[in-house]
Design a protein around this motif. Sequence first.
Motif, PDB file in Angstrom:
ATOM      1  N   SER A   1      15.708   8.559 -19.103  1.00  0.00           N
ATOM      2  CA  SER A   1      16.003   9.050 -17.749  1.00  0.00           C
ATOM      3  C   SER A   1      14.793   8.920 -16.842  1.00  0.00           C
ATOM      4  O   SER A   1      14.901   8.488 -15.702  1.00  0.00           O
ATOM      5  CB  SER A   1      16.466  10.504 -17.793  1.00  0.00           C
ATOM      6  N   HIS A   2      13.636   9.345 -17.338  1.00  0.00           N
ATOM      7  CA  HIS A   2      12.395   9.247 -16.552  1.00  0.00           C
ATOM      8  C   HIS A   2      11.216   9.329 -17.513  1.00  0.00           C
ATOM      9  O   HIS A   2      11.379   9.638 -18.689  1.00  0.00           O
ATOM     10  CB  HIS A   2      12.341  10.307 -15.452  1.00  0.00           C
ATOM     11  N   THR A   3      10.019   9.021 -16.978  1.00  0.00           N
ATOM     12  CA  THR A   3       8.893   8.764 -17.874  1.00  0.00           C
ATOM     13  C   THR A   3       8.029   9.983 -18.161  1.00  0.00           C
ATOM     14  O   THR A   3       6.925   9.837 -18.686  1.00  0.00           O
ATOM     15  CB  THR A   3       8.011   7.630 -17.309  1.00  0.00           C
ATOM     16  N   HIS A   4       8.510  11.190 -17.858  1.00  0.00           N
ATOM     17  CA  HIS A   4       7.755  12.369 -18.299  1.00  0.00           C
ATOM     18  C   HIS A   4       7.748  12.405 -19.822  1.00  0.00           C
ATOM     19  O   HIS A   4       8.728  12.055 -20.471  1.00  0.00           O
ATOM     20  CB  HIS A   4       8.387  13.652 -17.738  1.00  0.00           C
ATOM     21  N   ASP A   5       6.609  12.867 -20.366  1.00  0.00           N
ATOM     22  CA  ASP A   5       6.394  12.815 -21.805  1.00  0.00           C
ATOM     23  C   ASP A   5       7.448  13.571 -22.608  1.00  0.00           C
ATOM     24  O   ASP A   5       7.741  13.220 -23.751  1.00  0.00           O
ATOM     25  CB  ASP A   5       4.997  13.360 -22.120  1.00  0.00           C
ATOM     26  N   ASP A   6       8.022  14.620 -22.010  1.00  0.00           N
ATOM     27  CA  ASP A   6       9.028  15.390 -22.757  1.00  0.00           C
ATOM     28  C   ASP A   6      10.380  14.663 -22.848  1.00  0.00           C
ATOM     29  O   ASP A   6      11.328  15.176 -23.441  1.00  0.00           O
ATOM     30  CB  ASP A   6       9.193  16.804 -22.174  1.00  0.00           C
ATOM     31  N   HIS A   7      10.441  13.438 -22.267  1.00  0.00           N
ATOM     32  CA  HIS A   7      11.675  12.637 -22.355  1.00  0.00           C
ATOM     33  C   HIS A   7      11.429  11.292 -23.028  1.00  0.00           C
ATOM     34  O   HIS A   7      12.335  10.728 -23.634  1.00  0.00           O
ATOM     35  CB  HIS A   7      12.275  12.446 -20.959  1.00  0.00           C
ATOM     36  N   ILE A   8      10.183  10.789 -22.926  1.00  0.00           N
ATOM     37  CA  ILE A   8       9.878   9.463 -23.496  1.00  0.00           C
ATOM     38  C   ILE A   8       8.902   9.573 -24.681  1.00  0.00           C
ATOM     39  O   ILE A   8       8.689   8.600 -25.406  1.00  0.00           O
ATOM     40  CB  ILE A   8       9.317   8.522 -22.390  1.00  0.00           C
TER      41      ILE A   8
ATOM     42  N   GLY B   1      18.192  14.210 -17.221  1.00  0.00           N
ATOM     43  CA  GLY B   1      16.998  14.551 -17.998  1.00  0.00           C
ATOM     44  C   GLY B   1      16.400  15.839 -17.451  1.00  0.00           C
ATOM     45  O   GLY B   1      16.486  16.908 -18.052  1.00  0.00           O
ATOM     46  N   CYS B   2      15.767  15.742 -16.262  1.00  0.00           N
ATOM     47  CA  CYS B   2      15.255  16.919 -15.554  1.00  0.00           C
ATOM     48  C   CYS B   2      15.930  17.073 -14.191  1.00  0.00           C
ATOM     49  O   CYS B   2      15.713  18.070 -13.510  1.00  0.00           O
ATOM     50  CB  CYS B   2      13.758  16.797 -15.288  1.00  0.00           C
ATOM     51  N   ALA B   3      16.677  16.065 -13.760  1.00  0.00           N
ATOM     52  CA  ALA B   3      17.308  16.053 -12.433  1.00  0.00           C
ATOM     53  C   ALA B   3      16.275  16.215 -11.318  1.00  0.00           C
ATOM     54  O   ALA B   3      16.522  16.930 -10.338  1.00  0.00           O
ATOM     55  CB  ALA B   3      18.392  17.125 -12.341  1.00  0.00           C
ATOM     56  N   HIS B   4      15.115  15.552 -11.449  1.00  0.00           N
ATOM     57  CA  HIS B   4      14.079  15.651 -10.402  1.00  0.00           C
ATOM     58  C   HIS B   4      14.578  15.224  -9.020  1.00  0.00           C
ATOM     59  O   HIS B   4      14.203  15.844  -8.029  1.00  0.00           O
ATOM     60  CB  HIS B   4      12.846  14.827 -10.789  1.00  0.00           C
ATOM     61  N   PRO B   5      15.411  14.169  -8.883  1.00  0.00           N
ATOM     62  CA  PRO B   5      15.872  13.793  -7.536  1.00  0.00           C
ATOM     63  C   PRO B   5      16.865  14.805  -6.951  1.00  0.00           C
ATOM     64  O   PRO B   5      17.232  14.706  -5.783  1.00  0.00           O
ATOM     65  CB  PRO B   5      16.581  12.442  -7.755  1.00  0.00           C
TER      66      PRO B   5
END
Length: 236
Positions: free
Chosen positions: A65-72, A149-153
């Motif tokens: 979903s995105h490149t934050h460490d808790d997802h990748i 993932g985190c729904a940042h947008p």
Amino acid sequence: MRYAQVVFDNVAFARGYKPGWGFAAVIRGYSKTVLFDTGSVGDTLLSNMLTLNVSPSEIDAVFISHTHDDHIGGLHAFLRANHRVEVFLPEDVAIGTVVAIDEAGALPTVLVSEGEILPGIGTTGTLGKRPSEQGLVLAGNGAATLITGCAHPGVGKLITAARESLGLPVKLVIGGMHLGQSSRRKILALSRTLKDLGVEQVAPSHCTGETGIQILSESFGNGFIDSGLGRRIQLV
Ligand SMILES: [Zn+2]
Ligand SMILES: [Zn+2]
């Protein structure tokens, strides 16, 4: 049966799994089995998959979903267990990550715009910046499920893009909604937005936060699905 099973989460649902900060889920019931995100720690991810009887070799594709460490963070350990996968990445992924995936023997694919990526499975396309993020869209009977993932947008923006992606209304949203720092008023407004967009069920966990989860549970009632590590969620 089409379902998502949460294999990495800081929110617990069932006993017997190793919690960790982050999120990952296995999507089953389509022609390809997909791992959505990888959590922060590869060993924890693989251990939970083993406990849930999911072999790494069953996974055909990994969707980041995105490149934050808790997802990748768990990706490289996963690729050591199974590199025969396509890895779908958001637009702002570092070139070094793409090269490392390629060197591990997997097939990296960077996704920019919305649309179908596998039969019945789509992306919202990459939205927002630093980090940019994409949601996974899963086709069902006349409706779709969105996994965030985190729904940042913003969950609303992801839902709108998800509807464009496969041309189906989103009725179920699963995943992190990033409401840990949000006020009650903001969370209530989001819950109204979700309903206005046609969402009937929510299964929040990870970074949604305790207050967010509680308010969504009150406002969705029977449409609230208690999620967390080990939970199997039936898709729409
Ligand atoms: Zn994040
Ligand atoms: Zn996160």
